[in-house]
Enzyme design. Structure first.
Site, PDB file in Angstrom:
ATOM      1  N   HIS A   1       4.030   7.254   3.211  1.00  0.00           N
ATOM      2  CA  HIS A   1       4.988   5.885   3.486  1.00  0.00           C
ATOM      3  C   HIS A   1       4.603   5.461   2.748  1.00  0.00           C
ATOM      4  O   HIS A   1       3.214   5.068   1.948  1.00  0.00           O
ATOM      5  CB  HIS A   1       5.088   5.249   4.972  1.00  0.00           C
ATOM      6  CG  HIS A   1       3.717   4.216   4.927  1.00  0.00           C
ATOM      7  ND1 HIS A   1       3.442   5.394   6.012  1.00  0.00           N
ATOM      8  CD2 HIS A   1       3.376   3.139   4.967  1.00  0.00           C
ATOM      9  CE1 HIS A   1       2.248   4.310   6.625  1.00  0.00           C
ATOM     10  NE2 HIS A   1       2.170   2.929   5.542  1.00  0.00           N
TER      11      HIS A   1
ATOM     12  N   GLU B   1       7.773   0.586   5.026  1.00  0.00           N
ATOM     13  CA  GLU B   1       7.175  -0.326   6.052  1.00  0.00           C
ATOM     14  C   GLU B   1       6.881  -1.726   5.021  1.00  0.00           C
ATOM     15  O   GLU B   1       7.016  -1.484   4.348  1.00  0.00           O
ATOM     16  CB  GLU B   1       5.829   0.284   6.533  1.00  0.00           C
ATOM     17  CG  GLU B   1       4.921  -0.710   7.343  1.00  0.00           C
ATOM     18  CD  GLU B   1       2.834  -0.007   7.324  1.00  0.00           C
ATOM     19  OE1 GLU B   1       2.708  -0.086   6.588  1.00  0.00           O
ATOM     20  OE2 GLU B   1       2.921  -0.305   8.109  1.00  0.00           O
TER      21      GLU B   1
ATOM     22  N   HIS C   1       0.750  -1.431  -0.148  1.00  0.00           N
ATOM     23  CA  HIS C   1      -0.001   0.006  -0.279  1.00  0.00           C
ATOM     24  C   HIS C   1       0.884   1.184  -0.158  1.00  0.00           C
ATOM     25  O   HIS C   1       2.144   1.575   0.200  1.00  0.00           O
ATOM     26  CB  HIS C   1      -1.489  -0.255   1.049  1.00  0.00           C
ATOM     27  CG  HIS C   1      -0.111  -0.026   2.235  1.00  0.00           C
ATOM     28  ND1 HIS C   1       0.142  -0.748   3.452  1.00  0.00           N
ATOM     29  CD2 HIS C   1       0.202   0.800   3.220  1.00  0.00           C
ATOM     30  CE1 HIS C   1       0.140  -0.998   4.578  1.00  0.00           C
ATOM     31  NE2 HIS C   1       0.720   0.897   4.552  1.00  0.00           N
TER      32      HIS C   1
END
Lengths: 142, 142
Positions: free
Chosen positions: B92, B136, B11
């Site tokens: 992010h 991440e 994502h």
């Protein structure tokens, strides 16, 4: 909602000073592959496209996956100004649409801003950011 | 390159003040769907996941496509600080990995920072940004 819209995330663009340097981490550490590398003269930018390697594409072609796009300024322009003002970092997200001018119009954008972007695709940035996010529309890679 | 890495983009996260307000454009104009909506207490954040609608997923499940994640602060924390300092915007990117602790270690991160993130998945932010980008890692949605 327009029939021309609702497609997938084509790429996430990162403004970088040196795409070769920036690509190394994605290639060496994440095992991604370079699937495009081109200069868009009209935008004074070099675009390097990175996709998951074949082993992680589950049979999908590289252009069917959301790519990372490294955008390196090669002259004065929007990306150059971004890097000077903000440093390197996330720059925009791009959605695939069936018809860039139609989708641009449906989203209230300016169809005169449609240009030939990465992969020779009709491309447009919406002038108005959405919650601080610059959004680009592009037709899928054929 | 580690065998634990090289996966796809899970994502792209956007820090927003109000996820309901922010979601409207993606739902109404791009025809996306909300596929998750949860509060991660440990991070003081509400995460709303948006995926292309079924018609545009070409048979893929919603969690097999790269999602947009709207991250709304619900208390003091990293996302709250980001919005205060930078306003709303791209926050992010997250890659799927087979094993979050192993991938975190392979990428030089701190495995003590692994936490239970969106979807109950073992998740970790790498402390060191890459060309200004916060990265991440998370295991795929089962």
């Amino acid at each position: 909602m327009s029939e021309a819209l609702g497609r997938r995330l084509d790429h996430v663009a990162i403004a970088v000073r040196d795409a070769d340097q920036a690509a190394r981490w994605y290639l060496d550490e994440l095992g991604m592959e370079i699937v495009s590398d081109e200069i868009i003269e009209s935008a004074s930018v070099r675009l390097v496209g990175l996709a998951p390697n074949m082993r992680h594409r589950a049979g999908a072609g590289p252009f069917e996956m959301t790519m990372i796009q490294l955008a390196q300024p090669v002259g004065a322009g929007r990306v150059d100004a971004f890097v000077r003002d903000n440093g390197e970092g996330l720059h925009h997200i791009c959605f695939t649409v069936d018809d860039t001018p139609a989708a641009t119009a449906a989203l209230g954008g300016d169809t005169r801003a449609v240009f030939v972007g990465g992969g020779g695709r009709p491309t447009c940035f919406l002038q108005e950011t959405r919650n601080g996010v610059l959004v680009e529309l592009a037709e899928p890679v054929p």
